[in-house]
Design a protein around this motif. Sequence first.
Motif, mmCIF file in Angstrom:
data_model
loop_
_atom_site.group_PDB
_atom_site.id
_atom_site.type_symbol
_atom_site.label_atom_id
_atom_site.label_comp_id
_atom_site.label_asym_id
_atom_site.label_seq_id
_atom_site.Cartn_x
_atom_site.Cartn_y
_atom_site.Cartn_z
ATOM 1 N N ASP A 577 56.144 -12.675 15.953
ATOM 2 C CA ASP A 577 54.881 -12.903 16.656
ATOM 3 C C ASP A 577 53.811 -12.065 15.977
ATOM 4 O O ASP A 577 53.942 -10.849 15.845
ATOM 5 C CB ASP A 577 55.019 -12.509 18.129
ATOM 6 N N ASP A 578 52.735 -12.728 15.527
ATOM 7 C CA ASP A 578 51.701 -12.045 14.756
ATOM 8 C C ASP A 578 51.057 -10.902 15.543
ATOM 9 O O ASP A 578 50.753 -9.829 14.979
ATOM 10 C CB ASP A 578 50.622 -13.042 14.320
ATOM 11 N N GLU A 579 50.874 -11.089 16.836
ATOM 12 C CA GLU A 579 50.237 -10.041 17.643
ATOM 13 C C GLU A 579 51.137 -8.811 17.731
ATOM 14 O O GLU A 579 50.653 -7.670 17.641
ATOM 15 C CB GLU A 579 49.935 -10.572 19.036
ATOM 16 N N LYS A 580 52.424 -9.030 17.900
ATOM 17 C CA LYS A 580 53.355 -7.914 17.972
ATOM 18 C C LYS A 580 53.439 -7.193 16.622
ATOM 19 O O LYS A 580 53.545 -5.965 16.573
ATOM 20 C CB LYS A 580 54.736 -8.393 18.395
ATOM 21 N N VAL A 581 53.398 -7.969 15.539
ATOM 22 C CA VAL A 581 53.430 -7.364 14.198
ATOM 23 C C VAL A 581 52.200 -6.502 13.991
ATOM 24 O O VAL A 581 52.290 -5.370 13.476
ATOM 25 C CB VAL A 581 53.518 -8.458 13.115
ATOM 26 N N ALA A 583 50.344 -5.054 16.305
ATOM 27 C CA ALA A 583 50.452 -3.876 17.176
ATOM 28 C C ALA A 583 51.364 -2.836 16.544
ATOM 29 O O ALA A 583 51.092 -1.623 16.602
ATOM 30 C CB ALA A 583 50.979 -4.295 18.544
ATOM 31 N N MET A 584 52.445 -3.291 15.940
ATOM 32 C CA MET A 584 53.371 -2.360 15.295
ATOM 33 C C MET A 584 52.695 -1.663 14.116
ATOM 34 O O MET A 584 52.862 -0.449 13.906
ATOM 35 C CB MET A 584 54.605 -3.130 14.819
#
Length: 616
Positions: A577-581, A583-584
């Motif tokens: 998931d691009d958003e999770k990436v 955020a990481m």
Amino acid sequence: MDKNSIWGLVIIGAILLGYTYLTKPSDEEIKAMKTRDSIASVERLRDEKLEAARIEGLKKQYAEQKEDTVALQKTYGAFAGAVQQKEEIITLENKLVKLSINTLGGKIANVELKDYKTHDAKKLMLWGEKNSKFGLTFYAENKALNTQDLFFVPVKALKTVDASTAEQVVSMRLSAGEGKYIEYKYTLEPDSYKVGFDINVVGMQDVISLNQRDLTFNWAADIPSKEKGRKFENQYTALYYKFFEDDVESLSASGEKEESVSTKVKWIGFKQQFFSSVLIADEAFKGIEFKSVDMEETSPILKNFSAAISLPYQGSQLENYPMSFYFGPNKYKTLREYGKDIELHSLVDLGWKMFAWVNKWFVIPIFNFLEKYIMNYGIIILILTIVIKLILAPLTYKSYMSTAKMKVLKPQIDEINERIPKDKAMERQQATMALYKKAGVNPMGGCLPMVVQFPILIALFRFFPSSIELRQKSFLWATDLSSYDSIVSLPWDIPWYGDHVSLFCLLMAATNLIYTRMNSQMQTSQQMPGMQTMMYMMPLMFLFWFNNYASGLSYYYFIATLFTVVQTWAIRKYLVDDEKVLAMLEANKKKPVKKSKFQQRLEDAAKQKGFKAPKK
């Protein structure tokens, strides 16, 4: 004599006179008799003349034979008696091979491999008798002689009722007088591609010239085309030889090549795409002249190979030259069984050494294992592809994650490019690399899977066209996985493409086009001018590169690329998931940047030399 007796005699005389008168021939009959007598007289005269002519002809023939004998004696010396004889074929045969040995020259006229056929279902002969050479050349009584022009006599031939269970031996001898001969001894083992071959020179010290120090054994043959795809069959057909306790070498597979080797050679191989004829020395050959000649594309012959081998001659009562032949398939497992210690398996082209290990220790064992349970090689290739892709799946995931990280950082990279002008390219690059380092992104992370997959791709590129396991094995519309598949035959030959359309090649190009499209959507920066076009041109180039190649290879690349497309889609949809990436990565920025040991050593070395590390 009384009166009655006299009357009796008179009556008898009258009867005889009357019979003679009544039975005398007519004038026509007398004329016919005279004619017959004349004809008989003429025929007797003719027969006498014919007999005289026959006797004269016999005298002339005898004189000519005597003259020929003198001429033969003058030309061939002690071997004159081995010139005018009748050809005879001696056969050695087991379940695998059939050898035809000709008394003229005592040579192997041809070899049939019984378990195989040509692409057009004819008997598979390794070479034909015409234009082949097989024999010794030497000087005898100051004359150059070649044993292939002389007749040998089969003096010993053993063959049991069941030839498949017993060793067969035939000994061909070329006589030069009592107790003087040259012998070729052939030994065919049961259920074997190996043929023992011994040359024995017995009692020839008074026949062969005293100053002769070497006998030359000449072996040459035309190599006929046997496969559907002539282009690649010709490419994989070459003359190989192995140096004694050293590497295997070959002459160039194209053009006309000659080479002289003075060092020791263990074996000489006339290698074709899927079959080989190999002459193996028990010890080693020393002094060989090699030659390879390419034939025209319209010829049924691919190449002509020849080897002139020097055999040391000491002038002893018995000179023995033990060797053997291998006539059989270029199957890796089989060749290792027949000559692992002499590297016969090198005749199977597995690619450069740095890539060949993939085939030796990975691809071939999987193939051999699956062959035990699966008869369809299309299914075997499918399973092999799935196994390879599953093994590489963690790397594929890591590669996608690296690309995804760079993708979500693209807005920040674009901001850097807007903030720093184009003329400060070095400053741009430093700022971009600093961003990657702070976010914990390795811009080269996506290259690792390619580095790992590259040896596999190259290894399989060499494996499929060389794999006899795929020869004449069909799958779906492909009739031969070792050659090209064709769904449409074209009325003309397109340069670099061919005269047919390969469906597996089309499918491979289509899946590569889809994969290229998916990759272009993941790009994080503007590409160099023309790079995008080049990426889309690659699938089109594949059509020209692989249209004539082994359909098994095109099928593998098609399945492998299709599997990668599905993997990429699944990872993108379900795992990343691009958003999770993002955020990481933002969390990584808040962590202190750790210096690698290598970077720390560089900074320490710079300080010792009086340089200061650049401020962050």
